[in-house]
Design an enzyme around this catalytic site. Sequence first.
Site, short mmCIF file in Angstrom:
data_model
loop_
_atom_site.label_atom_id
_atom_site.label_comp_id
_atom_site.label_asym_id
_atom_site.label_seq_id
_atom_site.Cartn_x
_atom_site.Cartn_y
_atom_site.Cartn_z
N SER A 15 10.53 5.72 -13.03
CA SER A 15 10.95 4.45 -12.94
C SER A 15 12.87 5.35 -12.86
O SER A 15 12.81 6.53 -13.93
CB SER A 15 11.17 3.56 -13.51
OG SER A 15 10.14 2.92 -13.36
N1 SAH Z 1 5.97 3.12 -15.83
C1 SAH Z 1 5.30 3.92 -14.66
C2 SAH Z 1 6.01 3.64 -13.70
C3 SAH Z 1 5.02 3.75 -12.35
S1 SAH Z 1 4.91 2.79 -10.55
C4 SAH Z 1 5.96 5.38 -15.10
O1 SAH Z 1 6.20 5.64 -15.97
O2 SAH Z 1 6.04 5.91 -14.74
C5 SAH Z 1 3.85 1.74 -11.43
C6 SAH Z 1 2.71 2.32 -11.14
O3 SAH Z 1 2.22 0.42 -11.77
C7 SAH Z 1 2.38 2.72 -9.83
O4 SAH Z 1 1.61 4.09 -10.87
C8 SAH Z 1 1.06 1.80 -9.90
O5 SAH Z 1 0.05 2.12 -9.27
C9 SAH Z 1 1.08 0.94 -11.34
N2 SAH Z 1 0.30 -0.76 -11.00
C10 SAH Z 1 0.44 -1.13 -9.26
N3 SAH Z 1 -0.41 -2.51 -9.93
C11 SAH Z 1 -0.98 -2.05 -10.97
C12 SAH Z 1 -1.43 -3.32 -11.67
N4 SAH Z 1 -2.33 -4.29 -11.15
N5 SAH Z 1 -2.83 -2.64 -12.36
C13 SAH Z 1 -2.35 -1.13 -13.38
N6 SAH Z 1 -1.15 -0.41 -12.77
C14 SAH Z 1 -0.66 -1.12 -11.13
#
Ligand code: SAH
Length: 221
Positions: free
Chosen positions: A68
Amino acid sequence: MVDLDGVGMTSKRTRERLIQRLKDNGITDQKVINVMRATPRHLFLDEALSHRAYEDTALPISYGQTISQPYIVALMTQLLLSHGPLKKVLEIGTGSGYQAAILSQLVDEVYTVERIKPLLIRAKERFRRLELDNITSAHNDGGVGWPEHAPYDGIISTAAPEGVPEDLLYQLAPDGVLVIPVGSENHQELRLINRVGDSQNYEEEVVERVRFVPLLSGVTR
Ligand code: SAH
């Protein structure tokens, strides 16, 4: 957190410019600012992109996912802490691990779940390297929360469901706070939801329009 920030990798000035931008955009919580300043975001990116780590922008972390934007990480963290200090927090969507690393320096315990296994493996390596040992992570579908460790004082989702999953509401402790982007791919808004005491009533506030990857169900290997 150990200081692995190598000399020359990113100048202090570049990082300070980002911090100034966060302040200019309304990040006022000094604890959040201090932690954003101290956390080496470049260690959460692939080497090819690490030179862009202190731009205020989301960046790809492979598997179609993104780390993000720093402003959004700071904003969500500030919102999560806006009702007072928190002990136990759940994050949905570990991704690179950056948001969890920020949280781990501000609360006692962080639980984080990720559905894409290789991303989780890499994030865990980063937590180990930085000695962030109050983070517990799992390869799982976070759309149903993580009931085994509930209740949580705070829950933060970094992927957007179409509507607020009830499981997340039910896993909030009394007065617990949920920060979550909600909506379709074309229109998402960030919501701040607050459980009122130990009731099943929730106060809800729309913060601003945002753009997150969708919350998907199931897990991938
Ligand atoms: N917090 C992260 C942002 C990653 S983007 C950071 O700081 O880098 C959001 C993430 O949510 C992705 O890696 C995606 O694979 C994950 N995601 C999407 N749906 C999900 C679910 N149902 N359970 C767990 N993770 C999920």
